[in-house]
Scaffold this active site. Structure first.
Site, short mmCIF file in Angstrom:
data_model
loop_
_atom_site.label_atom_id
_atom_site.label_comp_id
_atom_site.label_asym_id
_atom_site.label_seq_id
_atom_site.Cartn_x
_atom_site.Cartn_y
_atom_site.Cartn_z
N GLY A 165 0.78 -1.22 0.00
CA GLY A 165 0.00 0.00 0.00
C GLY A 165 0.81 1.28 0.00
N HIS A 235 -4.56 -1.69 2.36
CA HIS A 235 -3.94 -2.60 1.40
C HIS A 235 -3.25 -3.79 2.07
CE1 HIS A 235 -4.83 0.36 -1.71
NE2 HIS A 235 -4.29 1.27 -0.93
N LYS A 237 -3.90 -7.40 3.81
CA LYS A 237 -4.94 -8.42 3.91
C LYS A 237 -5.15 -8.84 5.37
CE LYS A 237 -3.34 -10.08 -0.56
NZ LYS A 237 -2.54 -11.12 -1.25
N GLU A 275 -2.21 -11.75 -9.18
CA GLU A 275 -3.24 -10.99 -8.48
C GLU A 275 -4.05 -10.16 -9.48
OE1 GLU A 275 -1.93 -8.96 -5.02
OE2 GLU A 275 -1.14 -10.81 -4.13
N GLU A 287 -0.59 -7.46 -10.43
CA GLU A 287 0.80 -7.79 -10.11
C GLU A 287 0.94 -9.30 -9.92
OE1 GLU A 287 2.31 -6.51 -6.27
OE2 GLU A 287 0.26 -6.25 -5.55
N ARG A 291 6.62 -15.77 -5.08
CA ARG A 291 6.97 -16.42 -3.81
C ARG A 291 5.74 -17.12 -3.25
NH1 ARG A 291 4.07 -13.13 -0.53
NH2 ARG A 291 4.04 -10.89 -0.99
N VAL A 294 1.34 -15.53 2.23
CA VAL A 294 0.89 -15.73 3.61
C VAL A 294 -0.36 -16.61 3.63
CG1 VAL A 294 -0.04 -14.57 5.65
CG2 VAL A 294 1.83 -13.52 4.37
N ARG A 337 -6.00 -13.82 9.79
CA ARG A 337 -4.67 -13.45 10.26
C ARG A 337 -4.80 -12.84 11.66
NH1 ARG A 337 -1.14 -10.84 5.32
NH2 ARG A 337 -2.03 -12.06 3.60
#
Length: 447
Positions: A165, A235, A237, A275, A287, A291, A294, A337
């Site tokens: 963000g 931005h 999550k 994404e 984008e 990798r 999360v 999370r």
């Protein structure tokens, strides 16, 4: 297959990688800062090496120290997890130059996808749909005005090297453009040492949909469906689902074919996530993360696949051993999370965990490196756990998550568990009626 892997990370993801290595019969090396000497991954690894002081720049971002630890311990490969050096192309290149295997994509692909303008140009050439916007970096305010007028307001100014963000500003009208352009560039220069920006049409009610893929070194590429990551604050999550409440199987198959075809043409390898913003039935690429994510556990739950194990197998040169037709999707998964933050102000709350009791039962998974007596340090990301549930339907998954969070005991520090309970109880969330802007509005309501 490797006999020893160094894990260049900390916290729950370091523990997650360690578990996958154990199941593959691979010995592990944990690296840690002085602040993490009592961390769970350090306690459980076969070997541990202190690589520096608490500050990330002196430890988890210390390339020389990490490579020295790998050399001293005889590790054959390095898994970067997510964050820190996971998307650092120079690091991946250096690892390979030292005769070690980087468990991830090639440095070239990390570099290519790490610059958002290059990533968009590449994906557009490969047939992946984009958000309308500038063709590249905008070098002047005049050029920015011209593009904004062409695509129409509101517009979003974004840093080419951005993330989290930072370096992103919205201009609702022409009168706001100059300030947005200036602030975005200043933020980008401060955060990334690069003030290059570009422009996209600002979508007013999009979902954030991402697609998990794996690709081996033999030309095989498969996807493991979508994750809906629209519940975000600034931005960042907070809660993710697999699959998305708004996508059909046909839409998943269509975007999946587009993505896997593109990555096959690129010659991509290992794990990656594309994404998209999704609105009015249209996908727009924004984008690619080169990798592990999360939120990878929700995909693992609905597809019954160990993505970390697959990353290691691919890096060792093995073929996937399955095709797209072998991948099936079962039920629904949700991840919450759990951050060490005040649930109302979101201020970080490091400190000592007086009592820790994670939830359990059918379809409940907790990824965490916490334990009673552990001191949450103030130097790193505030995420301390992830609660993941799986159930036959979305409604059942919501009910299961409610139950799991009610069982979850973390005393001594504040967490966002109360906020997750509020979200799960909200009728709009329960109906799946939310966008990437919903959580900001939800958290501003009195309760």
């Amino acid at each position: 297959m490797f006999s020893k892997i160094l894990i260049a990370n900390r916290g729950e993801i370091a523990l997650r990688i360690l578990r996958a290595c154990r199941e593959l019969g691979i010995k592990t090396v944990a690296v840690h800062s002085t602040a993490d000497e009592d961390a769970m991954h350090v306690r459980l690894a076969d070997e541990a090496v202190c690589i520096g002081p608490a500050a990330s720049r002196d430890s988890y971002l210390n390339v020389a120290a990490i490579l020295a630890a790998a050399t001293i311990t005889g590790a054959e490969a390095i898994h970067p997890g997510y964050g820190f050096l996971s998307e650092n192309a120079d690091f991946a290149e250096t690892v390979e130059a030292h005769g070690l295997t980087f468990i991830g994509p090639t440095a070239d692909h990390i570099r290519m996808m790490g610059d958002k303008i290059t990533a968009k140009t590449t994906m557009e050439a490969l047939g992946v749909p984009l958000v309308p916007g500038s063709d590249g970096e905008l070098k002047s305010l005049e050029e920015t005005r011209a593009v904004a007028e062409k695509v129409g307001y509101p517009v979003l100014i974004k840093a080419t090297a951005g993330g989290g963000g930072r370096g992103m500003k919205v201009a609702q009208s022409a009168s706001e453009l100059e300030e947005a352009w200036s602030v975005a560039r200043t933020e980008a220069r401060t955060a990334f040492g690069n003030d290059a920006v570009y422009l996209e049409k600002y979508l007013d009610k999009p979902r954030h949909i991402e697609l998990q893929i794996l690709a081996d070194n033999h030309g095989n590429v498969v996807h493991f469906g979508e994750r809906d990551c629209s519940l975000q604050r600034r931005h960042q999550k907070l809660l993710e689902e697999a699959g998305s409440p708004v996508l059909s199987a046909e839409q998943r198959d269509a975007i999946g074919r587009t993505a896997t075809d593109a990555l096959a043409k690129m010659g991509y390898r290992n794990a990656g996530t594309l994404e998209f913003l999704y609105q009015d039935g249209q996908f727009c690429f924004i984008e690619m993360n080169t990798r592990l994510q999360v939120e990878h556990p929700v995909t693992e739950m609905v597809c019954d696949v160990d993505l970390v194990r697959e990353q290691i197998r691919i890096a060792a040169g093995e073929e996937l051993g399955y095709t797209q037709s072998d991948i099936s999707f079962s039920g629904h998964a949700i991840e919450c999370r759990i951050n060490a933050e005040d649930p109302d102000t979101f201020a970080p709350c490091p400190g000592t965990v007086a009592v820790y009791h994670p939830p359990g039962g059918l379809g409940v998974r907790v990824d965490s490196a916490l334990y009673t007596g552990y001191r949450v340090p103030p130097y790193y990301d505030s995420m301390i756990a992830k609660v993941i549930v799986h159930a036959p339907t979305r409604a059942q998954a919501i009910a299961r998550m409610h139950r799991a969070l009610d069982e979850f005991v973390v005393e001594g520090i504040k967490t966002v568990i109360p906020l997750h309970r509020r979200i799960l109880a909200d009728p709009e969330f329960q109906k799946g009626e939310y966008t990437i802007h919903w959580l900001e509005q939800f958290t501003s309501r009195p309760h």
